[in-house]
Motif scaffolding. Structure first.
Motif, PDB file in Angstrom:
ATOM      1  N   GLY A 173      34.669   4.660  -8.887  1.00  0.00           N
ATOM      2  CA  GLY A 173      35.228   3.446  -9.476  1.00  0.00           C
ATOM      3  C   GLY A 173      36.632   3.156  -8.968  1.00  0.00           C
ATOM      4  O   GLY A 173      36.971   2.021  -8.629  1.00  0.00           O
ATOM      5  N   LEU A 174      37.443   4.196  -8.881  1.00  0.00           N
ATOM      6  CA  LEU A 174      38.814   4.026  -8.383  1.00  0.00           C
ATOM      7  C   LEU A 174      38.825   3.588  -6.922  1.00  0.00           C
ATOM      8  O   LEU A 174      39.646   2.755  -6.512  1.00  0.00           O
ATOM      9  N   LEU A 175      37.920   4.148  -6.112  1.00  0.00           N
ATOM     10  CA  LEU A 175      37.849   3.769  -4.701  1.00  0.00           C
ATOM     11  C   LEU A 175      37.439   2.300  -4.532  1.00  0.00           C
ATOM     12  O   LEU A 175      38.017   1.574  -3.717  1.00  0.00           O
ATOM     13  N   VAL A 176      36.452   1.862  -5.312  1.00  0.00           N
ATOM     14  CA  VAL A 176      36.012   0.465  -5.225  1.00  0.00           C
ATOM     15  C   VAL A 176      37.130  -0.471  -5.674  1.00  0.00           C
ATOM     16  O   VAL A 176      37.372  -1.520  -5.054  1.00  0.00           O
ATOM     17  N   MET A 177      37.826  -0.107  -6.742  1.00  0.00           N
ATOM     18  CA  MET A 177      38.933  -0.913  -7.229  1.00  0.00           C
ATOM     19  C   MET A 177      40.032  -1.040  -6.174  1.00  0.00           C
ATOM     20  O   MET A 177      40.566  -2.129  -5.920  1.00  0.00           O
ATOM     21  N   THR A 178      40.359   0.077  -5.536  1.00  0.00           N
ATOM     22  CA  THR A 178      41.389   0.069  -4.483  1.00  0.00           C
ATOM     23  C   THR A 178      40.961  -0.809  -3.317  1.00  0.00           C
ATOM     24  O   THR A 178      41.768  -1.582  -2.775  1.00  0.00           O
ATOM     25  N   ALA A 179      39.686  -0.722  -2.928  1.00  0.00           N
ATOM     26  CA  ALA A 179      39.171  -1.543  -1.824  1.00  0.00           C
ATOM     27  C   ALA A 179      39.286  -3.031  -2.164  1.00  0.00           C
ATOM     28  O   ALA A 179      39.636  -3.851  -1.302  1.00  0.00           O
ATOM     29  N   GLY A 180      39.005  -3.392  -3.415  1.00  0.00           N
ATOM     30  CA  GLY A 180      39.119  -4.789  -3.825  1.00  0.00           C
ATOM     31  C   GLY A 180      40.538  -5.313  -3.668  1.00  0.00           C
ATOM     32  O   GLY A 180      40.752  -6.429  -3.188  1.00  0.00           O
ATOM     33  N   MET A 181      41.528  -4.487  -4.031  1.00  0.00           N
ATOM     34  CA  MET A 181      42.925  -4.927  -3.908  1.00  0.00           C
ATOM     35  C   MET A 181      43.364  -5.001  -2.452  1.00  0.00           C
ATOM     36  O   MET A 181      44.161  -5.862  -2.077  1.00  0.00           O
ATOM     37  N   VAL A 182      42.848  -4.097  -1.621  1.00  0.00           N
ATOM     38  CA  VAL A 182      43.166  -4.161  -0.187  1.00  0.00           C
ATOM     39  C   VAL A 182      42.645  -5.472   0.404  1.00  0.00           C
ATOM     40  O   VAL A 182      43.341  -6.147   1.182  1.00  0.00           O
ATOM     41  N   LEU A 183      41.421  -5.843   0.054  1.00  0.00           N
ATOM     42  CA  LEU A 183      40.849  -7.102   0.548  1.00  0.00           C
ATOM     43  C   LEU A 183      41.666  -8.305   0.079  1.00  0.00           C
ATOM     44  O   LEU A 183      41.870  -9.262   0.837  1.00  0.00           O
ATOM     45  N   MET A 184      42.157  -8.254  -1.154  1.00  0.00           N
ATOM     46  CA  MET A 184      42.947  -9.368  -1.688  1.00  0.00           C
ATOM     47  C   MET A 184      44.287  -9.513  -0.974  1.00  0.00           C
ATOM     48  O   MET A 184      44.866 -10.597  -0.946  1.00  0.00           O
ATOM     49  N   TYR A 185      44.747  -8.427  -0.362  1.00  0.00           N
ATOM     50  CA  TYR A 185      45.993  -8.500   0.410  1.00  0.00           C
ATOM     51  C   TYR A 185      45.864  -9.440   1.597  1.00  0.00           C
ATOM     52  O   TYR A 185      46.838 -10.080   2.014  1.00  0.00           O
ATOM     53  N   PHE A 186      44.668  -9.571   2.154  1.00  0.00           N
ATOM     54  CA  PHE A 186      44.473 -10.373   3.363  1.00  0.00           C
ATOM     55  C   PHE A 186      44.248 -11.862   3.060  1.00  0.00           C
ATOM     56  O   PHE A 186      43.978 -12.643   3.964  1.00  0.00           O
ATOM     57  N   MET A 187      44.372 -12.248   1.799  1.00  0.00           N
ATOM     58  CA  MET A 187      44.201 -13.665   1.458  1.00  0.00           C
ATOM     59  C   MET A 187      45.412 -14.482   1.909  1.00  0.00           C
ATOM     60  O   MET A 187      46.541 -14.007   1.892  1.00  0.00           O
TER      61      MET A 187
END
Length: 548
Positions: free
Chosen positions: A339-353
């Motif tokens: 769960g923590l890994l998926v959450m972190t991946a989501g925030m990394v993707l949001m950085y590229f917006m």
């Protein structure tokens, strides 16, 4: 409460869940509405304070009530929490300035802290950890439902009604929750031989409050102080001194407000550290999502609610499934890390917006974030409760809430500084580039409008932008749109930088979670010894830790 029938336990849980829903919906309904409320009241520089003060008072209240509820029972504190929260919500709706709003949000926060800490502890009184996992998923799903309904209603209210109704519309649920708790929740006798730790409570408060104020006030920008200023250094000095006195006090009193021996328990300590970094990364980042949606993308509050809805649904589904899976298997470590890994991946993707990022991609990234949060969030309250004796349930749950709230409050403060500094840097770069491209049209009306919208706060008020645009000549309109795009670029850069920072912080949570020892969740068939093992990990007697 083991003598209660299953029917009575379910009735009590309905009362608890109603109280939680009342608190949760009043938090989530404000998220989408806050940018518009700030635009109406003014005080963009104090935006984070309306959130921070809520978390600050919630933090203090939740940890202080933990030991008290162990001594006096949960019922009086649930009633007090609902009452305080209702008063704070009522007064918040009457706010005429940002400072009044901040004051009344402080009252709301105190009520919320009491409700959340006591509600999760009360669930622990009713059920064993194996069954508790299922109810933890249900209670997390309450947050999911409120996360779906809250933004939609908040956006609709500020678009179609007076914003004051954001705070007032759910007050009747508060009355219902209060009545259900009053009628159905059993009252218990005061635990004999224990006293209130007044000095410990005092110095714990004087440790938490100055520390959070220091993190909230430090940084660059208006109404901020440099990290090396006497104001910040003084607050941190008070924090250190108070912490030292608090630790000394807790070793001397008969009934400490926060028993330090709990930290010998590795599961307790690791779970609380993960909760701290998880909330610091998550709260510090997603609190600015409405700014991106409304300020950068120019979406109305109502539509912003629809944009946030898929993330909430994802969180709702995975939290319920996570609870069911933990009940079935009795295991949680792999689930927590994934769960923590998926959450972190989501925030990394949001950085590229960027401002041109399509809405569907924003929604997709937020769904990934929601999936991760839904899996990870229910785990760590449960691991704390599973690792301590029943007599320590209240203080252990309150401590877990303390670490989460500290993480959220410090995260919001740090991310606010990151966002402000990043926006300033980007705006300086863009302004320099614009100065080299040529002069602006000589239009006094344009200069007036540009001065108005140089404050990013006004990007949140779409009707004001449209009115300003239509009042200008065609040539000035083009220049006005160009400058607005530049401000949106700067805001986008600032917000997405906070997402990256949040992802880095969440990464720390992943690393710490690797050290979480997995103790099988106790079921009804397992005996509940009141004594704890004397080994270093202080795990339950008769429960053998599984492999880490």
């Amino acid at each position: 409460m083991s003598e209660l029938t299953d029917k009575k336990k379910i009735t009590i849980m309905i009362a608890i869940i109603t109280a939680m829903f009342f608190s949760a919906i009043n938090q989530t309904i404000i998220g989408v509405a806050m940018p518009r409320i700030i635009a109406k009241l003014g005080g963009m520089d104090y935006y984070s304070w309306a959130i921070t003060i809520y978390l600050l008072t919630s933090t203090v209240a939740s940890v202080l009530v933990g030991k008290l509820s162990d001594i006096y029972g949960r019922k009086p504190f649930l009633l007090a929490g609902i009452g305080l929260f209702s008063i704070g919500a009522l007064l918040s709706g009457f706010s005429g300035t940002i400072f009044q709003l901040i004051t009344y949000r402080a009252i709301q926060g105190a009520g919320a802290g009491i409700i959340m800490s006591t509600a999760f502890t009360a669930m622990g009184d009713l059920y064993e950890p194996r069954e508790r996992a299922k109810w933890t998923g249900v209670m997390s799903a309450v947050f999911g439902v409120s996360s779906v309904a809250g933004p939609l209603l908040g956006g609709y209210i500020v678009d179609h009604l007076d914003w004051h109704w954001v705070f007032w519309i759910f007050l009747p649920i508060g009355v219902i929750a209060f009545t259900l708790i009053l009628l159905h929740f059993p009252r218990v006798e005061k635990r004999q031989g224990e006293s209130v730790d007044y000095f410990g409570s005092l110095f714990l408060t004087t440790t938490i409050v100055p520390m959070l104020l220091a993190f909230s006030w430090a940084g660059d920008g208006p109404n901020k102080y440099a990290w090396g200023s006497w104001q910040i250094i003084s607050l941190l000095a008070v924090t250190v001194v108070s912490l030292g006195i608090f630790l000394w006090t807790e070793t001397k009193v008969k009934t400490p407000v926060l028993p330090l021996g709990l930290f010998k328990n590795s599961v307790f300590t690791v779970s609380n550290l993960v909760g701290f970094f998880l909330n610091a990364g998550m709260m510090g980042a997603i609190i600015y999502v409405p700014f991106f949606v409304q300020g950068v993308k120019g979406i109305s509050p109502t539509m912003a609610g629809y944009v946030a809805m898929p993330m909430s649904i994802a969180m709702l589904v995975t939290s319920a499934l996570a609870g069911q899976l933990m009940t079935k298997t009795g295991k949680y470590k792999k689930m927590a890390i994934s769960g923590l890994l998926v959450m972190t991946a989501g925030m990394v993707l949001m950085y590229f917006m960027v401002p041109s990022t399509p809405i569907y991609l924003l929604v997709l990234y937020m769904i990934i974030l929601g999936l991760g949060m839904g899996i990870a969030m229910p785990v760590f309250s449960l691991t704390v409760q599973n690792a301590v004796a029943p007599k320590e349930l209240g203080v252990a749950t309150a401590t877990s809430q303390l670490f989460r709230n500290l993480g959220g409050t410090i995260g919001i403060a740090v991310m606010g500084s990151v966002m402000s500094a990043s926006m300033t840097t980007k705006m300086t770069q863009l302004s320099a580039g614009m100065g080299q491209t040529g002069a602006m049209p000589n239009d006094p009306a344009l200069a007036e409008k540009l001065a108005l919208f140089s404050n990013p706060q006004n990007l949140l008020d779409q009707p004001k932008i449209e009115a300003a645009l239509h009042s200008l000549s065609p040539e000035s309109q083009a220049a006005f749109v160009h400058v607005l795009d530049m401000i949106r670029d700067a805001m986008s850069y600032g917000i997405t930088t906070t997402f990256l920072t949040g992802a880095i912080v969440a990464g720390f949570a992943v690393v710490i979670a690797l050290f979480l020892k997995e103790i099988p969740l106790r079921g009804q068939s397992q005996k509940q010894p009141e004594k704890r093992a004397a080994d270093n990990s202080s795990e339950w007697d008769g429960v053998q830790p599984g492999k880490a």
